[in-house]
Scaffold this motif. Structure first.
Motif, PDB file in Angstrom:
ATOM      1  N   ALA A   1      15.346 -17.279  -2.068  1.00 33.20           N
ATOM      2  CA  ALA A   1      14.166 -17.288  -2.248  1.00 33.20           C
ATOM      3  C   ALA A   1      13.463 -18.497  -1.601  1.00 33.20           C
ATOM      4  N   GLN A   2      14.077 -19.467  -1.870  1.00 32.78           N
ATOM      5  CA  GLN A   2      13.583 -20.774  -1.285  1.00 32.78           C
ATOM      6  C   GLN A   2      13.642 -20.742   0.303  1.00 32.78           C
ATOM      7  N   ALA A   3      14.747 -20.222   0.869  1.00 28.79           N
ATOM      8  CA  ALA A   3      15.046 -20.134   2.284  1.00 28.79           C
ATOM      9  C   ALA A   3      14.250 -18.994   2.998  1.00 28.79           C
ATOM     10  N   GLN A   4      13.801 -17.924   2.182  1.00 29.90           N
ATOM     11  CA  GLN A   4      13.304 -16.801   3.055  1.00 29.90           C
ATOM     12  C   GLN A   4      11.825 -17.188   3.377  1.00 29.90           C
ATOM     13  N   LYS A   5      11.326 -16.491   4.590  1.00 30.95           N
ATOM     14  CA  LYS A   5       9.939 -16.669   4.958  1.00 30.95           C
ATOM     15  C   LYS A   5       9.400 -15.271   4.632  1.00 30.95           C
ATOM     16  N   ARG A   6       8.397 -15.315   3.831  1.00 32.49           N
ATOM     17  CA  ARG A   6       7.610 -14.078   3.303  1.00 32.49           C
ATOM     18  C   ARG A   6       6.249 -13.887   3.992  1.00 32.49           C
ATOM     19  N   SER A   7       6.104 -12.648   4.487  1.00 29.09           N
ATOM     20  CA  SER A   7       4.657 -12.540   5.141  1.00 29.09           C
ATOM     21  C   SER A   7       3.809 -12.071   4.283  1.00 29.09           C
ATOM     22  N   ASN A   8       2.392 -12.014   4.488  1.00 29.29           N
ATOM     23  CA  ASN A   8       1.373 -11.625   3.749  1.00 29.29           C
ATOM     24  C   ASN A   8       1.615  -9.937   3.362  1.00 29.29           C
ATOM     25  N   VAL A   9       1.994  -9.349   4.488  1.00 26.45           N
ATOM     26  CA  VAL A   9       2.266  -7.649   4.027  1.00 26.45           C
ATOM     27  C   VAL A   9       3.406  -7.522   3.151  1.00 26.45           C
ATOM     28  N   ARG A  10       4.542  -8.264   3.059  1.00 24.10           N
ATOM     29  CA  ARG A  10       5.466  -8.068   1.860  1.00 24.10           C
ATOM     30  C   ARG A  10       4.856  -8.397   0.703  1.00 24.10           C
ATOM     31  N   ASN A  11       4.178  -9.655   0.670  1.00 24.05           N
ATOM     32  CA  ASN A  11       3.901  -9.859  -0.709  1.00 24.05           C
ATOM     33  C   ASN A  11       2.884  -9.039  -1.295  1.00 24.05           C
ATOM     34  N   SER A  12       2.025  -8.112  -0.641  1.00 24.27           N
ATOM     35  CA  SER A  12       1.199  -7.237  -1.011  1.00 24.27           C
ATOM     36  C   SER A  12       1.770  -6.030  -1.611  1.00 24.27           C
ATOM     37  N   PHE A  13       3.014  -5.867  -1.526  1.00 20.84           N
ATOM     38  CA  PHE A  13       3.529  -4.708  -1.973  1.00 20.84           C
ATOM     39  C   PHE A  13       4.231  -4.572  -3.405  1.00 20.84           C
ATOM     40  N   PRO A  14       3.861  -3.769  -4.269  1.00 18.53           N
ATOM     41  CA  PRO A  14       4.620  -3.987  -5.512  1.00 18.53           C
ATOM     42  C   PRO A  14       6.343  -3.925  -5.657  1.00 18.53           C
ATOM     43  N   ARG A  15       6.767  -4.649  -6.901  1.00 17.02           N
ATOM     44  CA  ARG A  15       7.994  -4.613  -6.659  1.00 17.02           C
ATOM     45  C   ARG A  15       8.710  -3.456  -6.991  1.00 17.02           C
ATOM     46  N   PRO A  16       9.851  -3.144  -6.187  1.00 19.29           N
ATOM     47  CA  PRO A  16      10.470  -1.663  -6.575  1.00 19.29           C
ATOM     48  C   PRO A  16      10.626  -1.271  -7.927  1.00 19.29           C
ATOM     49  N   ARG A  17      10.396   0.098  -8.057  1.00 18.82           N
ATOM     50  CA  ARG A  17      10.808   0.474  -9.355  1.00 18.82           C
ATOM     51  C   ARG A  17      11.648   1.630  -9.218  1.00 18.82           C
ATOM     52  N   LYS A  18      12.316   2.094 -10.447  1.00 14.91           N
ATOM     53  CA  LYS A  18      13.299   3.223 -10.418  1.00 14.91           C
ATOM     54  C   LYS A  18      12.620   4.482  -9.997  1.00 14.91           C
ATOM     55  N   PRO A  19      12.873   5.389  -9.209  1.00 10.60           N
ATOM     56  CA  PRO A  19      12.331   6.675  -8.719  1.00 10.60           C
ATOM     57  C   PRO A  19      12.335   7.560  -9.841  1.00 10.60           C
ATOM     58  N   THR A  20      11.306   8.309  -9.839  1.00  9.95           N
ATOM     59  CA  THR A  20      11.267   9.406 -10.837  1.00  9.95           C
ATOM     60  C   THR A  20      12.155  10.572 -10.296  1.00  9.95           C
ATOM     61  N   GLU A  21      12.119  11.403 -11.350  1.00 13.94           N
ATOM     62  CA  GLU A  21      12.977  12.422 -10.990  1.00 13.94           C
ATOM     63  C   GLU A  21      12.438  13.579 -10.075  1.00 13.94           C
ATOM     64  N   GLU A  22      11.005  13.590 -10.274  1.00 11.28           N
ATOM     65  CA  GLU A  22       9.880  14.276  -9.184  1.00 11.28           C
ATOM     66  C   GLU A  22      10.053  13.845  -7.838  1.00 11.28           C
ATOM     67  N   ALA A  23      10.109  12.497  -7.718  1.00 11.65           N
ATOM     68  CA  ALA A  23      10.067  11.959  -6.480  1.00 11.65           C
ATOM     69  C   ALA A  23      11.591  12.103  -5.662  1.00 11.65           C
ATOM     70  N   LEU A  24      12.629  12.163  -6.548  1.00  5.82           N
ATOM     71  CA  LEU A  24      13.992  12.206  -6.090  1.00  5.82           C
ATOM     72  C   LEU A  24      13.953  13.755  -5.590  1.00  5.82           C
ATOM     73  N   ASN A  25      13.620  14.722  -6.364  1.00 10.11           N
ATOM     74  CA  ASN A  25      13.718  16.093  -6.153  1.00 10.11           C
ATOM     75  C   ASN A  25      12.794  16.453  -4.579  1.00 10.11           C
ATOM     76  N   LYS A  26      11.643  15.993  -4.475  1.00  3.75           N
ATOM     77  CA  LYS A  26      10.770  16.068  -3.389  1.00  3.75           C
ATOM     78  C   LYS A  26      11.712  15.441  -2.246  1.00  3.75           C
ATOM     79  N   LEU A  27      12.427  14.401  -2.236  1.00  2.00           N
ATOM     80  CA  LEU A  27      13.200  13.824  -1.261  1.00  2.00           C
ATOM     81  C   LEU A  27      14.410  14.832  -0.883  1.00  2.00           C
ATOM     82  N   VAL A  28      15.057  15.404  -1.950  1.00  2.00           N
ATOM     83  CA  VAL A  28      16.028  16.288  -1.677  1.00  2.00           C
ATOM     84  C   VAL A  28      15.457  17.620  -0.806  1.00  2.00           C
TER      85      VAL A  28
END
Length: 114
Positions: A82-109
């Motif tokens: 965290a101290q060494a990485q450079k973060r862009s404004n684009v990356r900071n604007s995204f929400p933190r990853p969440r566990k995918p829903t069953e529906e989202a996984l089925n759509k990908l399949v």
């Protein structure tokens, strides 16, 4: 450019990449993946280690109950990264990853089985 360490399916990976590079209306690579031997290139070996650490920290952030042993990587490397990485404004604007829903996984399949 994509540099790839030795992999048992490297021939198929390169064939697929070359095929995909020339398809219309798809993300296109400029150059096919290049295989390098990490025993000969220390920078590639270092990249392998860093990717493994990043991957385990990211996995732990999303599903800590699934791999509780990965907390070790977060504890020892999380603050340093965290101290060494450079973060862009684009990356900071995204929400933190969440566990995918069953529906989202089925759509990908469904999408990739066509």
């Amino acid at each position: 450019m994509i540099f790839m360490d030795d992999h048992e399916t490297r021939t198929q990976i390169v064939k697929n990449a070359i095929y995909e590079m020339h398809q219309q209306q798809k993300f296109q690579l400029i150059e096919a993946p290049i295989q390098v031997d990490s025993k000969l290139y220390q920078t590639i070996q270092c990249a392998d280690w860093l990717c493994a650490i990043y991957g385990k920290i990211a996995f732990y952030d999303v599903e800590p109950d699934s791999k509780p042993d990965y907390e070790l990587f977060k504890r020892y490397f999380g603050n340093r990264i965290a101290q060494a990485q450079k973060r862009s404004n684009v990356r900071n604007s995204f929400p933190r990853p969440r566990k995918p829903t069953e529906e989202a996984l089925n759509k990908l399949v469904d999408k990739f089985q066509k």
